[in-house]
Design an enzyme around this catalytic site. Structure first.
Site, PDB file in Angstrom:
ATOM      1  N   LYS A   1      -4.875 -26.981  19.714  1.00 21.33           N
ATOM      2  CA  LYS A   1      -3.811 -25.966  19.634  1.00 21.33           C
ATOM      3  C   LYS A   1      -3.668 -25.387  18.226  1.00 21.33           C
ATOM      4  CE  LYS A   1      -1.034 -28.161  23.244  1.00 21.33           C
ATOM      5  NZ  LYS A   1      -1.090 -27.560  24.577  1.00 21.33           N
TER       6      LYS A   1
ATOM      7  N   GLN B   1       3.387 -28.424  19.562  1.00 19.73           N
ATOM      8  CA  GLN B   1       3.656 -26.987  19.527  1.00 19.73           C
ATOM      9  C   GLN B   1       4.194 -26.538  18.165  1.00 19.73           C
ATOM     10  OE1 GLN B   1       2.822 -24.804  21.810  1.00 19.73           O
ATOM     11  NE2 GLN B   1       2.300 -26.205  23.483  1.00 19.73           N
TER      12      GLN B   1
ATOM     13  N   CYS C   1       3.162 -28.692  32.613  1.00 14.33           N
ATOM     14  CA  CYS C   1       3.359 -30.118  32.283  1.00 14.33           C
ATOM     15  C   CYS C   1       4.777 -30.380  31.802  1.00 14.33           C
ATOM     16  CB  CYS C   1       2.352 -30.591  31.244  1.00 14.33           C
ATOM     17  SG  CYS C   1       0.665 -30.508  31.814  1.00 14.33           S
TER      18      CYS C   1
ATOM     19  N   ASP D   1       6.865 -35.204  18.562  1.00 15.36           N
ATOM     20  CA  ASP D   1       5.729 -34.532  19.165  1.00 15.36           C
ATOM     21  C   ASP D   1       5.644 -33.127  18.564  1.00 15.36           C
ATOM     22  OD1 ASP D   1       3.872 -33.220  20.687  1.00 15.36           O
ATOM     23  OD2 ASP D   1       4.819 -33.635  22.629  1.00 15.36           O
TER      24      ASP D   1
ATOM     25  N   HIS E   1       7.141 -32.562  27.296  1.00 13.55           N
ATOM     26  CA  HIS E   1       5.856 -32.457  27.989  1.00 13.55           C
ATOM     27  C   HIS E   1       5.614 -33.793  28.698  1.00 13.55           C
ATOM     28  CE1 HIS E   1       1.413 -32.303  28.280  1.00 13.55           C
ATOM     29  NE2 HIS E   1       1.518 -30.986  28.139  1.00 13.55           N
TER      30      HIS E   1
HETATM   31  C1  PLP Z   1       4.671 -30.292  23.514  1.00  9.85           C
HETATM   32  C2  PLP Z   1       3.339 -30.857  23.913  1.00  9.85           C
HETATM   33  N1  PLP Z   1       3.129 -32.177  23.807  1.00  9.85           N
HETATM   34  C3  PLP Z   1       1.953 -32.741  24.133  1.00  9.85           C
HETATM   35  C4  PLP Z   1       0.907 -31.976  24.584  1.00  9.85           C
HETATM   36  C5  PLP Z   1      -0.360 -32.675  24.961  1.00  9.85           C
HETATM   37  O1  PLP Z   1      -1.461 -32.288  24.184  1.00  9.85           O
HETATM   38  P1  PLP Z   1      -2.892 -32.754  24.649  1.00  9.85           P
HETATM   39  O2  PLP Z   1      -3.082 -32.243  26.045  1.00  9.85           O
HETATM   40  O3  PLP Z   1      -3.854 -32.126  23.720  1.00  9.85           O
HETATM   41  O4  PLP Z   1      -2.902 -34.239  24.598  1.00  9.85           O
HETATM   42  C6  PLP Z   1       1.076 -30.576  24.709  1.00  9.85           C
HETATM   43  C7  PLP Z   1       0.016 -29.683  25.194  1.00  9.85           C
HETATM   44  O5  PLP Z   1      -0.507 -29.724  26.272  1.00  9.85           O
HETATM   45  C8  PLP Z   1       2.326 -30.021  24.365  1.00  9.85           C
HETATM   46  O6  PLP Z   1       2.536 -28.708  24.490  1.00  9.85           O
END
Ligand code: PLP
Ligand code: PLP
Lengths: 420, 149, 420, 149
Positions: C236, C213, C376, C210, C133
């Site tokens: 999430k 997900q 993203c 990370d 991401h």
């Molecule tokens: C794999 C992953 N990492 C990071 C994020 C970032 O999360 P957030 O937007 O809540 O900071 C997301 C979701 O958007 C994600 O799917």
């Protein structure tokens, strides 16, 4: 009882805040005098958040479906509300952060990586004041230490005001940033922000205004006060936690490097290199505080409907009444200005022979909630030679009867600890 | 409403607060520490003198509320003169009492005046006050043992 | 209809989520297939937040009064819940951030200022993957650019898995950090995090996982997966926006310099210098997301009560059913692994002749909410030579009937755009 | 539910989508720009050739949805051959239509096939798609005017 300047519909306003009906241990009704710490929330703010979560919840910007469009509209509408609330020339200059502390750190942190005009290094100076909240001290300590620059500050007069005597030797050609609070969270002092901004701009410094305590109780106009950056925090303006606001002049924000990277702050991302979105998104990495923005929008509309002028008058009336009441307690000393017309609604004090913790404890047993400690303003306490103090702070829902309860509680405290 | 308060502010506590035992900083000592309660700013500077495995002296300079001041005073009464091991186990016992949320029955034989703090355990915000000087003592003791090793 | 592995009480679970009863334009019932973007919230989470705001609202840590004690207890209880949820050895290792993006940036940003062992400079390398991401790419680009270090990454195989063939030449003595996603938000791939962590630890690198997900759909145990840092985001995991979690090993967190300065992250502040609190407070400057923590705590307890194993099985059953359904659409290509047992519940796909925007639009007119775009994850899209894709993502409330609605919607889309 | 959709996907739009006018990159040109819609990743590379105050050619290479592709096609029809001033005022008119949330009545004499986008204004998420190539054209035109000054 009524006082000139009180909000005329005070009892109606109190009904808007469900928590004010709470009773505490021993059946004591709540007397909440800790609003400078965090404000209570009206039903309309809670309802707006619930409605969003129950009916419109979706991520913003990225989502094209109907819920996404509704959620994005609600979120961006909150930005419009904030822009109006502070008289921002452009809605794009309004950036949502997680609180005021993050907003201040965002500025200090991006300046650490800035190049060109904005770069800060040896020989450069940052000027703050001795009455700042820790959140407007530590970021600048970190910046100046890390970049080899120098941190300087305005001292305080005996009556708790900024000592402006040496302003011209403090703010000089070496000054890159002047960051100061508009209203002190400990002393209550209202600072002459505009006058200091004028001097700072003469030498080309950036002016950062911490409006965390001002936004709840004074009409704020970023242009009028002549700030380059102004920050405040949601939970003190009857909004939720988890959201703060950074307003900055477009030209400055565009020049600063990005802060947090990821999510929606990009234009395009390749593994080798990324380019960044324009403001405000450049500074809003990741999923923003969506339901919090909805709550904050409702909060600011609530305050605006009552009128910041009216709220300010109410605060002044309550503060004057409180100062009068506190003056009747033997051995009690208020820290900060004694003229209600020249201060905000946070009143910190010492009482001979009883430690602030013990005062707060006795008051709490009577349902009166105040704060005891250094209120995240250790240097201001040190300036007055005290370790900690007791602080009462009012807001638009505070009644004179609650001040009476405080004063009676303090009398009781003296008796309980057999003082005097 | 005073009943609740009285359970916190036992007479013993108020007595120690008004007339703290062993206050002031003294020589000799092997370790001096400075502890702060970040929430409220209460501070204690504390010295420990240990000889042949015994806590010979604990001296301190403290700024704080009645609970933290009284606790420092009671603590010195309890540890001075005791073998380090034994003093540590008193410390453990006091810690257990403080973290018990009011459910632990204090043992007067071990804690002496310290039992007056049983009521503090029901006020989570004040537990830190009661523990400030104890934590400082433990830290200083550990350091002085290293020092003299 | 039922499938092996579905949550047995699915209809009861759906009743917990008020938004699922919504109808959209034209009276269409909501079919929410965008949970990898953000999840919907059960009533118990909303109620916990409302109860906090209406009855217990106060600032934490600083306040000694009864409301303050209640609020602090609720907030710190949420930390305990998070610690249990991820099997953290110590609750102090759990830090609340504003989202997963901030958590990742916190690590990259503090490493930029770290000295000694942790310092990163020329010759040092950070390793990520091509399926990250943006929030796990940009912070590392900023770090490596600013410190003169080098960013490297794992490529992807044709089937959307990490190409581990050259792991030993990628993770070397020069590697200081390996940061990777556990489950891809675009390809759905579940990565062999533990295996990669083993190699990274052999060379002394820090492993950042990370779990944005993963946390919603897999049982997470930080020790088992052998991470040094693990992050996820509140919104999430059926929690609110405005809160994220950073878990880190105590020894690492203690070694890192502070991130944001101010508020509760201090031990003592003088104008000349400050000292900092221990973890977790060291990394929690300013008023934390209090009501959000309360909501997150309720959310994780809700998920734990259903059981992450059960949720995972449900997701696999739905994903398998969806993959089967999608396979019936001519010209549709799924990006990522085709075996439901080896992937998460986000399924991105292309469909010949219709752009993802247009697919999402037609689906939306039928009440089916999916995401269209790059999610993203631009580099992962670029790897497969596509600009953007359509993504459906399920969660514990998703039914097979909703997948049927998606598949019918896709057939309709082809007809509408006269494809094939 | 198709009625709503049909107001978005007018036949004219789908026709331009299937058979875009003036597609591809051509010489000569004074300025080339590259614009991205960060939300979805749609991209356009666009060249402008201006001579004696007239838009002589606009050529482009675009990746994107039906709305953004059709909009690029219609845009080139509308601006090619027009004096720059006049083309800019068509641009303004299109912008007003798009930002009107469905309340603006389009003028067919000015916008020709562009009136088909009236329905897009009711879909806030798609307005950016319709504007992508127009913004690129405006940017490229400004640059080529600077270039040739
Ligand atoms: C794999 C992953 N990492 C990071 C994020 C970032 O999360 P957030 O937007 O809540 O900071 C997301 C979701 O958007 C994600 O799917
Ligand atoms: C003057 C001042 N500045 C900054 C802050 C920090 O606000 P927050 O804790 O919401 O970041 C506060 C409140 O705590 C404050 O009173």
């Amino acid at each position: 009882m009524t006082l000139p300047g009180l909000l005329p519909e005070l009892e109606v306003i109190r009904k808007d805040f469900p928590i004010l009906e709470r009773t505490l241990a021993g059946g004591m009704p709540l007397v909440y005098l800790d609003s400078a710490n965090t404000s209570q929330k009206p039903q309309c703010v809670i309802d707006a958040m619930v409605d969003h979560l129950e009916r419109h919840n979706a991520n913003v910007a990225r989502a094209m479906h109907q819920l996404g469009a509704e959620s994005s509209e609600a979120f961006e509408n909150a930005r419009d509300v904030v822009a109006r609330f502070i008289g921002a020339p452009s809605r794009d200059e309004v950036i949502f952060t997680k609180n005021a502390s993050e907003a201040l750190n965002l500025v200090a942190n991006t300046l650490a990586w800035a190049t060109g005009d904005l770069a800060i290094g040896e020989g450069d100076e940052v000027v703050i004041t001795e009455m700042e909240h820790h959140s407007n001290i530590v970021p600048w300590q970190l910046l100046t230490e890390r970049k080899g620059a120098t941190l300087r500050w305005f001292g305080l007069t005996e009556s708790g005001e900024l000592d402006l005597a040496d302003i011209d030797s403090l703010i000089t050609e070496r000054t890159k940033v002047v960051s100061l609070t508009w209203v002190s969270n400990m002393l209550g002092t209202i600072n002459p922000v505009k006058e200091i901004a004028r001097r700072a701009h003469e030498v080309g410094a950036i002016v950062v205004v911490d409006a965390s305590q001002a936004a709840p109780q004074l009409p704020v106009d970023v242009t009028e006060v002549d700030a380059d950056v102004l920050v405040f925090t949601g939970h003190k303006v009857v909004g939720p936690t988890g959201i703060g606001v950074l307003w900055g002049k477009r030209s400055l924000l565009e020049q600063l490097p990005p802060f947090l990277g990821g999510g929606e702050m990009i234009e395009t991302v390749r593994m080798e290199r990324s380019t960044y979105a324009g403001i405000p998104h450049k500074f809003e990495a990741g999923t923003p505080p969506i339901v919090e923005a909805v709550g904050l929008g409702a909060a600011l509309e609530y305050l605006a409907a009552i009128g910041l002028d009216n709220i300010h008058r109410h605060e002044q009336a309550i503060t004057a009444y409180a100062l009068d009441g506190l003056a009747t307690i033997p051995g009690l000393r208020v820290l900060g200005p004694l003229d209600a017309a020249r201060r905000g609604g946070a009143v910190a004090f010492e009482m001979d022979g009883v430690h602030p913790h013990d005062i707060a404890q006795v008051l709490d047993s009577r349902g009166v909630a105040v704060r005891a400690g250094h209120h995240c303003a250790k240097p201001a306490h040190a300036r007055f030679g005290v370790q900690s103090s007791t602080r009462m702070s009012s807001y638009l829902y505070t009644t004179p009867a609650e001040i009476d309860a405080l004063v009676e509680g303090l009398e009781h405290t003296r008796a309980y600890f057999k003082v005097g | 409403m005073n009943a609740e308060l009285d359970s916190l502010y036992q007479e013993i506590i108020l007595d120690h607060y008004k007339n703290p035992h062993h206050a002031g900083l003294r020589d000799p000592y092997e370790a001096e520490v400075h502890h702060v309660n970040p929430t409220c700013g209460d501070e204690v500077t504390l010295r420990v003198h240990i000889a042949e495995g015994t806590v010979v002296d604990v001296s301190y300079d403290a700024v704080g509320c009645s609970i933290s001041q009284a606790s420092a005073s009671v603590m010195t009464d309890l540890v001075i003169g005791k073998p380090v091991d034994e003093a540590m186990s008193v410390h453990e016992e006091f810690l257990t009492l403080m973290q018990g949320k009011g459910t632990v029955e204090p043992d007067e034989d071990v804690l002496e005046d310290g039992i007056a703090f049983a009521g503090v355990a029901k006020f989570p915000a004040r537990v830190k006050c009661a523990l400030l000087s104890w934590m400082a003592w433990k830290d200083a003791t550990a350091r002085s043992l290293e020092e003299t090793r």
